[in-house]
Design a protein around this motif. Structure first.
Motif, PDB file in Angstrom:
ATOM      1  N   TYR A  63       0.834  -1.190   0.000  1.00 22.57           N
ATOM      2  CA  TYR A  63       0.000   0.000   0.000  1.00 22.57           C
ATOM      3  C   TYR A  63       0.876   1.251   0.000  1.00 22.57           C
ATOM      4  O   TYR A  63       1.865   1.323   0.724  1.00 22.57           O
ATOM      5  CB  TYR A  63      -0.908   0.021   1.236  1.00 22.57           C
ATOM      6  N   ASP A  64       0.469   2.224  -0.825  1.00 21.11           N
ATOM      7  CA  ASP A  64       1.178   3.500  -0.920  1.00 21.11           C
ATOM      8  C   ASP A  64       0.610   4.437   0.137  1.00 21.11           C
ATOM      9  O   ASP A  64      -0.498   4.966  -0.008  1.00 21.11           O
ATOM     10  CB  ASP A  64       0.985   4.087  -2.320  1.00 21.11           C
ATOM     11  N   THR A  65       1.375   4.680   1.202  1.00 21.56           N
ATOM     12  CA  THR A  65       0.844   5.496   2.296  1.00 21.56           C
ATOM     13  C   THR A  65       0.879   6.994   1.986  1.00 21.56           C
ATOM     14  O   THR A  65       0.423   7.806   2.781  1.00 21.56           O
ATOM     15  CB  THR A  65       1.607   5.223   3.618  1.00 21.56           C
ATOM     16  N   ASN A  66       1.418   7.363   0.824  1.00 24.97           N
ATOM     17  CA  ASN A  66       1.337   8.754   0.398  1.00 24.97           C
ATOM     18  C   ASN A  66       0.019   9.049  -0.306  1.00 24.97           C
ATOM     19  O   ASN A  66      -0.284  10.203  -0.595  1.00 24.97           O
ATOM     20  CB  ASN A  66       2.518   9.109  -0.515  1.00 24.97           C
ATOM     21  N   ASP A  67      -0.739   7.997  -0.599  1.00 20.21           N
ATOM     22  CA  ASP A  67      -2.086   8.128  -1.141  1.00 20.21           C
ATOM     23  C   ASP A  67      -3.071   7.990   0.020  1.00 20.21           C
ATOM     24  O   ASP A  67      -3.024   6.996   0.756  1.00 20.21           O
ATOM     25  CB  ASP A  67      -2.339   7.038  -2.190  1.00 20.21           C
ATOM     26  N   ALA A  68      -3.956   8.972   0.189  1.00 19.91           N
ATOM     27  CA  ALA A  68      -4.816   9.019   1.376  1.00 19.91           C
ATOM     28  C   ALA A  68      -5.661   7.763   1.532  1.00 19.91           C
ATOM     29  O   ALA A  68      -5.764   7.201   2.632  1.00 19.91           O
ATOM     30  CB  ALA A  68      -5.706  10.256   1.320  1.00 19.91           C
ATOM     31  N   THR A  69      -6.268   7.296   0.450  1.00 18.41           N
ATOM     32  CA  THR A  69      -7.131   6.107   0.525  1.00 18.41           C
ATOM     33  C   THR A  69      -6.307   4.861   0.810  1.00 18.41           C
ATOM     34  O   THR A  69      -6.658   4.037   1.667  1.00 18.41           O
ATOM     35  CB  THR A  69      -7.904   5.929  -0.789  1.00 18.41           C
ATOM     36  N   ASP A  70      -5.191   4.720   0.088  1.00 20.55           N
ATOM     37  CA  ASP A  70      -4.315   3.561   0.283  1.00 20.55           C
ATOM     38  C   ASP A  70      -3.759   3.533   1.706  1.00 20.55           C
ATOM     39  O   ASP A  70      -3.582   2.474   2.301  1.00 20.55           O
ATOM     40  CB  ASP A  70      -3.161   3.622  -0.722  1.00 20.55           C
ATOM     41  N   ARG A  71      -3.494   4.714   2.245  1.00 17.39           N
ATOM     42  CA  ARG A  71      -2.927   4.807   3.599  1.00 17.39           C
ATOM     43  C   ARG A  71      -3.903   4.257   4.637  1.00 17.39           C
ATOM     44  O   ARG A  71      -3.516   3.460   5.498  1.00 17.39           O
ATOM     45  CB  ARG A  71      -2.587   6.252   3.918  1.00 17.39           C
ATOM     46  N   VAL A  72      -5.150   4.675   4.550  1.00 21.47           N
ATOM     47  CA  VAL A  72      -6.165   4.199   5.496  1.00 21.47           C
ATOM     48  C   VAL A  72      -6.312   2.685   5.385  1.00 21.47           C
ATOM     49  O   VAL A  72      -6.316   1.961   6.394  1.00 21.47           O
ATOM     50  CB  VAL A  72      -7.516   4.901   5.250  1.00 21.47           C
ATOM     51  N   THR A  73      -6.428   2.198   4.157  1.00 19.87           N
ATOM     52  CA  THR A  73      -6.590   0.754   3.939  1.00 19.87           C
ATOM     53  C   THR A  73      -5.352   0.002   4.400  1.00 19.87           C
ATOM     54  O   THR A  73      -5.446  -1.032   5.071  1.00 19.87           O
ATOM     55  CB  THR A  73      -6.854   0.460   2.448  1.00 19.87           C
ATOM     56  N   GLY A  74      -4.185   0.524   4.043  1.00 20.50           N
ATOM     57  CA  GLY A  74      -2.943  -0.152   4.391  1.00 20.50           C
ATOM     58  C   GLY A  74      -2.723  -0.254   5.882  1.00 20.50           C
ATOM     59  O   GLY A  74      -2.322  -1.304   6.398  1.00 20.50           O
TER      60      GLY A  74
END
Length: 215
Positions: A5-16
Protein backbone atom coordinates in the motif's frame (compact mmCIF):
# COMPACT_ATOMS: atom_id res chain seq x y z
CA UNK A 1 0.85 -13.22 -1.53
CA UNK A 2 2.09 -9.98 0.03
CA UNK A 3 -0.03 -6.84 -0.28
CA UNK A 4 1.53 -3.40 -0.71
CA UNK A 5 0.00 0.00 0.00
CA UNK A 6 1.18 3.50 -0.92
CA UNK A 7 0.84 5.50 2.30
CA UNK A 8 1.34 8.75 0.40
CA UNK A 9 -2.09 8.13 -1.14
CA UNK A 10 -4.82 9.02 1.38
CA UNK A 11 -7.13 6.11 0.52
CA UNK A 12 -4.32 3.56 0.28
CA UNK A 13 -2.93 4.81 3.60
CA UNK A 14 -6.16 4.20 5.50
CA UNK A 15 -6.59 0.75 3.94
CA UNK A 16 -2.94 -0.15 4.39
CA UNK A 17 -2.82 0.80 8.05
CA UNK A 18 -6.01 -1.16 8.72
CA UNK A 19 -4.70 -4.21 6.87
CA UNK A 20 -1.30 -3.98 8.57
CA UNK A 21 -2.83 -3.83 12.05
CA UNK A 22 -5.08 -6.80 11.21
CA UNK A 23 -2.11 -8.77 9.89
CA UNK A 24 -0.10 -8.15 13.07
CA UNK A 25 -3.08 -9.25 15.17
CA UNK A 26 -3.10 -12.50 13.20
CA UNK A 27 0.55 -13.05 14.05
CA UNK A 28 1.82 -12.08 10.60
CA UNK A 29 4.71 -9.78 9.60
CA UNK A 30 4.53 -6.29 8.13
CA UNK A 31 7.05 -3.84 6.72
CA UNK A 32 6.77 -0.17 7.67
CA UNK A 33 8.74 3.03 7.08
CA UNK A 34 10.50 4.70 10.01
CA UNK A 35 12.62 7.83 10.41
CA UNK A 36 15.81 5.79 9.97
CA UNK A 37 15.29 2.77 7.67
CA UNK A 38 12.41 0.44 6.80
CA UNK A 39 11.49 -2.00 9.53
CA UNK A 40 9.94 -5.45 9.66
CA UNK A 41 7.44 -5.69 12.48
CA UNK A 42 5.46 -8.26 14.48
CA UNK A 43 3.34 -8.47 17.62
CA UNK A 44 5.86 -8.01 20.45
CA UNK A 45 3.78 -10.30 22.68
CA UNK A 46 3.60 -13.22 20.24
CA UNK A 47 6.65 -15.44 20.63
CA UNK A 48 5.76 -17.26 17.41
CA UNK A 49 5.48 -14.01 15.43
CA UNK A 50 8.78 -12.72 16.81
CA UNK A 51 10.35 -16.06 15.93
CA UNK A 52 9.05 -15.67 12.38
CA UNK A 53 10.54 -12.18 12.24
CA UNK A 54 13.98 -13.43 13.27
CA UNK A 55 13.69 -16.33 10.79
CA UNK A 56 12.67 -14.00 7.94
CA UNK A 57 15.82 -11.95 8.57
CA UNK A 58 18.04 -14.98 9.07
CA UNK A 59 18.82 -13.71 12.55
CA UNK A 60 19.49 -15.69 15.73
CA UNK A 61 17.97 -15.29 19.18
CA UNK A 62 21.28 -13.82 20.32
CA UNK A 63 20.26 -10.66 18.42
CA UNK A 64 16.82 -9.91 19.92
CA UNK A 65 14.37 -7.56 18.27
CA UNK A 66 13.89 -4.00 19.52
CA UNK A 67 10.37 -2.78 20.36
CA UNK A 68 8.79 0.32 18.85
CA UNK A 69 6.04 2.25 20.64
CA UNK A 70 3.69 5.04 19.63
CA UNK A 71 3.84 7.11 22.83
CA UNK A 72 6.27 7.63 25.72
CA UNK A 73 3.39 6.81 28.09
CA UNK A 74 3.58 3.21 26.88
CA UNK A 75 6.91 2.90 28.69
CA UNK A 76 5.12 2.77 32.05
CA UNK A 77 3.74 -0.68 31.24
CA UNK A 78 6.93 -2.04 29.67
CA UNK A 79 9.95 -1.01 31.74
CA UNK A 80 11.02 -0.84 35.37
CA UNK A 81 13.74 1.06 37.28
CA UNK A 82 13.59 3.80 34.63
CA UNK A 83 15.75 6.65 35.95
CA UNK A 84 15.23 10.39 35.80
CA UNK A 85 18.13 10.59 33.34
CA UNK A 86 16.38 8.07 31.10
CA UNK A 87 13.20 10.18 31.15
CA UNK A 88 15.26 13.26 30.30
CA UNK A 89 16.60 11.45 27.22
CA UNK A 90 13.03 10.52 26.26
CA UNK A 91 11.88 14.12 26.68
CA UNK A 92 14.76 15.44 24.59
CA UNK A 93 14.95 12.94 21.74
CA UNK A 94 11.59 11.15 21.34
CA UNK A 95 10.11 10.69 18.91
CA UNK A 96 13.41 10.22 17.14
CA UNK A 97 16.47 8.11 16.45
CA UNK A 98 17.28 7.09 20.02
CA UNK A 99 16.88 3.50 21.24
CA UNK A 100 16.99 2.97 24.99
CA UNK A 101 17.94 -0.36 26.56
CA UNK A 102 16.01 -0.69 29.82
CA UNK A 103 14.96 -3.40 32.26
CA UNK A 104 11.57 -4.75 31.22
CA UNK A 105 8.72 -5.46 33.61
CA UNK A 106 9.28 -9.03 34.89
CA UNK A 107 5.55 -9.73 34.55
CA UNK A 108 5.54 -9.26 30.76
CA UNK A 109 4.73 -12.38 28.77
CA UNK A 110 6.94 -11.98 25.75
CA UNK A 111 9.96 -13.57 24.12
CA UNK A 112 12.01 -11.19 21.97
CA UNK A 113 15.12 -13.39 21.98
CA UNK A 114 17.95 -13.60 24.49
CA UNK A 115 17.38 -10.22 26.16
CA UNK A 116 18.60 -11.04 29.71
CA UNK A 117 15.70 -9.14 31.22
CA UNK A 118 16.09 -6.00 29.11
CA UNK A 119 14.30 -4.46 26.15
CA UNK A 120 15.55 -2.04 23.50
CA UNK A 121 12.72 0.44 22.98
CA UNK A 122 12.19 3.45 20.70
CA UNK A 123 9.48 5.84 19.52
CA UNK A 124 10.13 6.60 15.83
CA UNK A 125 9.63 10.02 14.26
CA UNK A 126 7.48 8.86 11.34
CA UNK A 127 3.72 9.44 11.03
CA UNK A 128 2.93 6.08 9.40
CA UNK A 129 4.87 4.15 12.03
CA UNK A 130 3.27 6.11 14.87
CA UNK A 131 -0.24 5.59 13.42
CA UNK A 132 0.32 1.83 13.21
CA UNK A 133 1.83 1.64 16.70
CA UNK A 134 -1.02 3.73 18.11
CA UNK A 135 -3.57 1.48 16.42
CA UNK A 136 -1.94 -1.82 17.41
CA UNK A 137 0.36 -1.23 20.35
CA UNK A 138 4.01 -2.17 20.97
CA UNK A 139 5.62 -4.03 18.10
CA UNK A 140 8.86 -5.93 17.74
CA UNK A 141 10.55 -4.11 14.85
CA UNK A 142 13.95 -4.74 13.30
CA UNK A 143 15.48 -3.37 10.11
CA UNK A 144 13.75 -4.92 7.09
CA UNK A 145 16.78 -6.62 5.60
CA UNK A 146 18.33 -10.05 5.48
CA UNK A 147 21.11 -10.28 8.05
CA UNK A 148 24.38 -9.16 6.48
CA UNK A 149 22.67 -7.01 3.83
CA UNK A 150 22.24 -3.21 3.90
CA UNK A 151 19.21 -1.89 5.75
CA UNK A 152 16.62 -0.76 3.17
CA UNK A 153 15.90 2.91 2.56
CA UNK A 154 12.85 2.19 0.39
CA UNK A 155 10.08 -0.36 0.19
CA UNK A 156 11.37 -1.95 -3.02
CA UNK A 157 14.63 -2.97 -1.36
CA UNK A 158 12.79 -4.45 1.62
CA UNK A 159 10.39 -6.41 -0.59
CA UNK A 160 13.18 -7.76 -2.78
CA UNK A 161 14.85 -9.24 0.30
CA UNK A 162 11.86 -10.39 2.34
CA UNK A 163 9.29 -11.26 -0.34
CA UNK A 164 6.24 -13.22 0.77
CA UNK A 165 7.52 -13.81 4.30
CA UNK A 166 5.80 -10.45 4.92
CA UNK A 167 2.02 -10.06 4.58
CA UNK A 168 1.71 -6.28 4.23
CA UNK A 169 4.17 -3.67 2.95
CA UNK A 170 3.52 -0.03 3.80
CA UNK A 171 5.34 2.06 1.19
CA UNK A 172 6.07 5.54 2.50
CA UNK A 173 8.67 6.42 -0.13
CA UNK A 174 12.39 6.80 0.62
CA UNK A 175 13.32 7.18 4.28
CA UNK A 176 15.06 10.40 5.39
CA UNK A 177 18.37 8.57 5.73
CA UNK A 178 20.01 5.22 6.31
CA UNK A 179 21.74 6.07 9.56
CA UNK A 180 20.49 3.76 12.35
CA UNK A 181 19.33 4.98 15.72
CA UNK A 182 21.79 5.54 18.52
CA UNK A 183 21.52 3.01 21.35
CA UNK A 184 21.91 4.02 25.00
CA UNK A 185 21.86 1.59 27.92
CA UNK A 186 19.89 3.13 30.80
CA UNK A 187 19.95 0.06 33.06
CA UNK A 188 22.88 1.47 35.03
CA UNK A 189 23.27 4.55 37.20
CA UNK A 190 25.15 6.35 34.42
CA UNK A 191 23.77 5.86 30.86
CA UNK A 192 26.15 4.21 28.39
CA UNK A 193 26.22 4.82 24.64
CA UNK A 194 26.36 1.35 23.07
CA UNK A 195 26.10 2.47 19.43
CA UNK A 196 26.52 5.94 17.98
CA UNK A 197 24.07 6.45 15.14
CA UNK A 198 21.92 9.40 14.16
CA UNK A 199 22.70 11.01 17.53
CA UNK A 200 26.32 11.60 18.51
CA UNK A 201 27.76 11.33 22.00
CA UNK A 202 28.17 15.12 21.95
CA UNK A 203 24.46 15.66 21.27
CA UNK A 204 23.45 13.17 23.96
CA UNK A 205 25.81 14.77 26.50
CA UNK A 206 23.87 18.03 26.19
CA UNK A 207 21.18 16.17 28.15
CA UNK A 208 23.33 13.65 30.06
CA UNK A 209 26.76 15.26 30.60
CA UNK A 210 28.17 12.15 32.31
CA UNK A 211 27.21 9.79 29.46
CA UNK A 212 29.77 7.01 29.08
CA UNK A 213 30.74 5.43 25.77
CA UNK A 214 31.14 1.64 25.52
CA UNK A 215 34.50 0.40 24.28
Amino acid sequence: MARRYDTNDATDRVTGLREAASAVRRGELVVLPTDTVYGIGADAFSAEAVGDLLEAKGRGRNMPSPVLIGSPNTLHGLVTDFSELAWELVDAFWPGALTLVAKHQPSLQWDLGDTRGTVAVRMPLHPVAIELLTEFGPMAVSSANLTGHPAPEDCDAAQQMLGDSVSVYLDGGPTPGNVPSSIVDVTREVPVLLRAGALSAEELRKVVPDLEVAN
